[in-house]
Design an enzyme around this catalytic site. Structure first.
Site, mmCIF file in Angstrom:
data_model
loop_
_atom_site.group_PDB
_atom_site.id
_atom_site.type_symbol
_atom_site.label_atom_id
_atom_site.label_comp_id
_atom_site.label_asym_id
_atom_site.label_seq_id
_atom_site.Cartn_x
_atom_site.Cartn_y
_atom_site.Cartn_z
ATOM 1 N N ASP A 18 36.415 17.934 -12.667
ATOM 2 C CA ASP A 18 35.628 18.008 -11.342
ATOM 3 C C ASP A 18 34.829 19.150 -11.463
ATOM 4 O O ASP A 18 35.287 20.448 -11.719
ATOM 5 C CB ASP A 18 36.898 18.047 -10.127
ATOM 6 C CG ASP A 18 36.404 18.144 -8.754
ATOM 7 O OD1 ASP A 18 36.928 17.485 -7.782
ATOM 8 O OD2 ASP A 18 35.098 18.743 -8.677
ATOM 9 N N ARG A 55 33.318 30.925 0.450
ATOM 10 C CA ARG A 55 34.669 30.303 0.722
ATOM 11 C C ARG A 55 35.738 31.535 1.174
ATOM 12 O O ARG A 55 36.477 31.309 1.802
ATOM 13 C CB ARG A 55 35.276 29.454 -0.315
ATOM 14 C CG ARG A 55 34.693 28.119 -0.395
ATOM 15 C CD ARG A 55 35.362 27.210 -1.475
ATOM 16 N NE ARG A 55 34.051 26.259 -1.801
ATOM 17 C CZ ARG A 55 34.400 25.236 -2.448
ATOM 18 N NH1 ARG A 55 35.718 24.933 -3.007
ATOM 19 N NH2 ARG A 55 33.303 24.203 -2.807
ATOM 20 N N GLU A 111 32.905 14.044 -10.181
ATOM 21 C CA GLU A 111 34.147 13.963 -10.744
ATOM 22 C C GLU A 111 34.134 12.712 -11.799
ATOM 23 O O GLU A 111 33.208 11.952 -11.703
ATOM 24 C CB GLU A 111 35.153 13.242 -9.729
ATOM 25 C CG GLU A 111 35.502 14.507 -8.858
ATOM 26 C CD GLU A 111 36.504 13.859 -7.948
ATOM 27 O OE1 GLU A 111 37.408 13.238 -8.114
ATOM 28 O OE2 GLU A 111 36.289 14.021 -6.503
#
Ligand code: DGT
Ligand code: MG
Length: 536
Positions: A18, A55, A111
Site C-alpha cells: 500500500d 496528519r 494497493e
C-alpha cells in the site's frame, strides 16, 4: 473454536503493498518543496488525503476543507482532481512488482497483492540462517512446522527488497503486509504505518482477526453484509466465529456464509488474480562497474534465467527481447542508457527446445555487441533484459497447438529472410538494423507442415492424405466433435472420415445449435478454430 493451522493451507507467500499517502506523495515528487509543509489533496471541498506532516495536526481522509483549515491554518492544498499522474504512477508501481511475479493483483490505485511463492520457494532451497525484516504481528512465539515460518521469513526479505525498489525507482514509500493469504497480508500491512512492513505468521491469525474492532474491518465484508449480520445480532468477529453456521446460511446464503465464516478465522483461499498482463516483463540489475565481457555475460545469464521463470509464470509467448545497458562515461561523468531489441523465435517458448537459454543468450550477446564495442574500454553500471510484444496462447489447448504452428510459420518466413528488426529506443533516428536471430533455414517439410496448419486453423476440414499432413490428420482425428444425437462411445470408434461425415451432416441440418456461445457467434462461423475455442 477451530484451529486455523489445522484447516488452513500455508503454502503461499503473499505480500500486500500500500503506497503511503499516495496522492500526496505524487504531488510531493512533482514539487519537492511540498515535502516540508503540511499538504492536503483537495477534490471539490474535501481533503481526500494528506501527507503525514498534515496528519500530525489531526487531518483525516475525506475531511471538509474548512474543518481541515481550522485544525491546521498553514495547510497547503494541491488540487487532486486530475487523476492522470496518480494513474500513471500507480501502473509504474504495478509494473515494478511484476518483475517479482506474474501474479500481481491491483486493488484500487495504490494497493497491490503480489504472490511471490515461486520466488520464495527458490530461495528456500538456498538455505542459511534467517531473521524477519520489519515488524511481527502477535504475542505468540509458537510457530507452525509446515515450513511456513521459513517461507514467510524469506518473504519479509522479498517485501523489503520490493519496497526498496519502489523507493529507489519511483521515490515512493510504501507499507507491506506479509502472510500466507491475501486477507491476513492486507490486515497486517495496516498495523504499522507509514513506510514499514509487518508479517503475520499463521499461529497469530486468530489474534489478528479478534483484534479487529468491527466486522467492517474485514476486507470482504461490505456495508450491506455488515448491516445484514448486525440485524441478526452478529456484531463482532467473535460473534461471527461462534455463530451457528445454519443460522448464518439463512442470513447470507450458503456460499457467502462459508466465505465470511472462513474470513473470521483468518482463512482466505482466494488467489491473487493478475490484473491485466504487463506489456513487458523485464529485469534490471544495477552494478558497480563492469568492463569485461565475461562478467557481462555472467550477469545477463543470471537475468535471463530469472526472466524465463517470470515469462513461464506469465503464460504468454514473447516475440521481442530488449537489452538495456547503462554506460558510464568517465570523462563527462555522465551515465546514459541505451537499448536494442530484436525478435525472438516464439517456438523457443512453445516447445521443449534443447539449449533454449544458450540460444537466447546468443541473441542477447549479439544485441550487446551493437551497443558496446568490446575493443574500446567501457564501464557498465546497469544491465537489463526484457521481453515485450506478447502473443496470448492458452497453453495445453488444441487451439493453441494449432496456432503454435501458425506462429512458428510466421517466424520461419522471417528467418528465411535471415533478418529481423533491431530498433534502438535511445536513438530514435537510427534506422532498423538487420540482425540474424536464428540462422537455420527450416526444412521444406517443416515449412509445409506449418502452412498446412495455417490452412487448418482457419478453413474447413480438408482431406489429410499426404504424409506431410500427418500431424494435422492426427489432430483432425482427435478433433471431430460428436453430434449430440450420436452415441459418444460408438462415435469415438468410428474412422475419422465417417466421424467427419456425421458431423458435417449434423451441421447442415442444425447449424443454429452449433455455434451458440456469444464469443463464437461474433467470429466467422463453421471454422475448425471456432469449434476448438468453443470446446476449450
Ligand atoms: P495511507 O495509505 O493511509 O498512507 O494514505 P493514502 O492516501 O494512500 O490512502 P489510501 O491508501 O486509503 O488511498 C489511496 C489514495 O486514494 C489516496 O491518496 C487518495 C485516494 N482516496 C482515498 N480515499 C478516498 C476517498 O474516499 N475519496 C476519494 N475521492 N479519493 C480517495
Ligand atoms: Mg495508501
Amino acid at each position: 473454536m477451530m484451529s486455523t493451522s489445522e484447516l488452513d493451507d500455508h503454502s503461499r507467500c503473499i505480500i500486500h503493498i500500500d503506497i503511503d499517502c499516495f496522492y500526496a506523495q505524487v504531488e510531493m515528487n512533482k514539487e519537492p518543496k511540498l515535502r516540508s509543509v503540511p499538504l492536503g489533496i483537495q477534490q471539490k471541498n474535501i481533503v481526500v488525503t494528506s501527507n503525514y506532516k498534515a496528519r500530525e495536526f489531526g487531518i483525516k481522509k475525506c475531511m471538509l476543507i474548512a474543518e481541515a483549515r481550522k485544525l491546521c491554518p498553514d495547510l497547503v492544498l494541491a488540487n487532486g482532481e486530475d487523476l492522470h499522474d496518480y494513474r500513471q504512477t500507480s501502473y509504474q508501481v504495478t509494473n515494478l512488482l511484476q518483475r517479482y511475479s506474474a501474479l500481481v493483483e491491483r486493488l484500487g490505485l495504490d494497493e497491490n497483492f503480489i504472490d511471490v511463492t515461486t520466488l520464495v520457494n527458490e530461495k528456500v532451497k538456498q538455505g542459511g540462517d534467517l531473521s524477519v525484516v520489519g515488524n511481527v504481528f502477535g504475542e505468540s512465539s509458537e510457530r507452525c512446522d509446515c515450513g511456513c515460518t521459513r517461507r514467510l521469513t524469506l518473504c519479509t526479505l522479498v517485501a523489503q527488497e520490493i519496497r526498496d525498489l519502489i523507493k529507489s525507482e519511483l521515490n515512493l514509500t510504501t507499507c507491506a503486509g506479509v502472510a500466507h493469504n491475501k486477507l491476513l497480508a492486507k490486515l497486517a500491512g495496516s498495523r504499522h504505518k507509514p513506510n514499514q512492513q509487518t508479517v503475520v505468521f499463521p499461529n497469530s491469525a486468530l489474534e489478528l482477526m479478534l483484534s479487529l474492532s468491527s466486522l467492517m474491518s474485514i476486507p470482504g465484508i461490505g456495508r450491506a453484509m455488515f448491516e445484514q449480520l448486525h440485524k441478526s445480532d452478529i456484531k463482532t468477529v467473535e460473534d461471527l466465529q461462534n455463530t451457528d453456521f445454519k443460522k448464518l446460511e439463512t442470513v447470507t446464503g450458503s456460499d457467502k456464509a462459508h466465505f465470511i465464516y472462513n474470513l473470521s478465522y483468518g482463512i482466505d483461499k482466494t488467489p491473487v488474480k493478475p490484473s491485466g498482463k504487463p506489456q513487458s516483463i523485464g529485469l534490471e540489475d544495477a552494478c558497480k562497474s563492469i568492463s569485461v565481457e565475461t562478467e557481462v555475460k555472467k550477469k545477463l545469464e543470471q537475468l535471463l534465467h530469472r526472466l524465463l521463470v517470470l515469462v513461464t509464470e506469465d503464460g504468454r509467448v514473447p516475440k521481442t527481447i530488449k537489452l538495456t545497458v547503462r554506460k558510464f562515461d568517465k570523462d563527462s561523468k555522465i551515465s546514459h542508457r541505451e537499448t536494442r531489441q530484436c525478435n525472438v523465435n516464439p517456438s523457443l517458448f512453445t516447445s521443449n527446445q534443447p539449449n533454449k537459454d544458450a540460444k537466447i543468450m546468443a541473441t542477447v550477446m549479439h544485441l550487446f555487441s551493437r551497443i558496446i564495442d568490446p575493443k574500446k574500454p567501457y564501464h557498465i553500471t546497469l544491465l537489463g533484459l526484457s521481453f515485450t510484444k506478447f502473443q496470448e496462447l492458452p497453453r495445453n489447448s488444441i487451439a493453441s497447438f494449432l496456432r503454435k504452428d501458425l506462429e512458428v510459420q510466421s517466424v520461419i518466413s522471417i528467418e528465411n529472410q535471415s533478418a529481423v528488426e533491431d530498433a534502438s529506443s535511445s536513438a530514435p533516428s537510427t534506422s532498423n538494423v538487420a540482425v540474424e536471430v536464428e540462422s537455420p533455414t527450416p526444412s521444406p517439410k517443416k515449412l509445409k507442415l506449418s502452412l498446412v496448419s495455417k490452412k487448418r486453423c482457419f478453413r474447413e476440414y480438408e482431406d489429410c492424405e499426404s504424409p506431410s499432413k500427418l500431424k494435422v490428420a492426427e489432430l483432425c482425428l482427435d478433433s471431430v466433435p460428436c453430434p449430440p444425437d450420436a452415441d459418444k462411445d460408438v462415435f469415438k470408434e468410428l474412422p475419422w472420415e465417417v466421424q467427419k461425415e456425421l458431423w458435417d451432416d449434423y451441421k447442415r441440418k442444425r447449424p443454429s445449435e452449433i455455434f451458440c456461445s456469444s464469443q463464437v457467434k461474433k467470429s466467422k462461423p463453421n471454422t475448425l478454430l471456432n469449434y476448438f475455442i468453443r470446446n476449450n
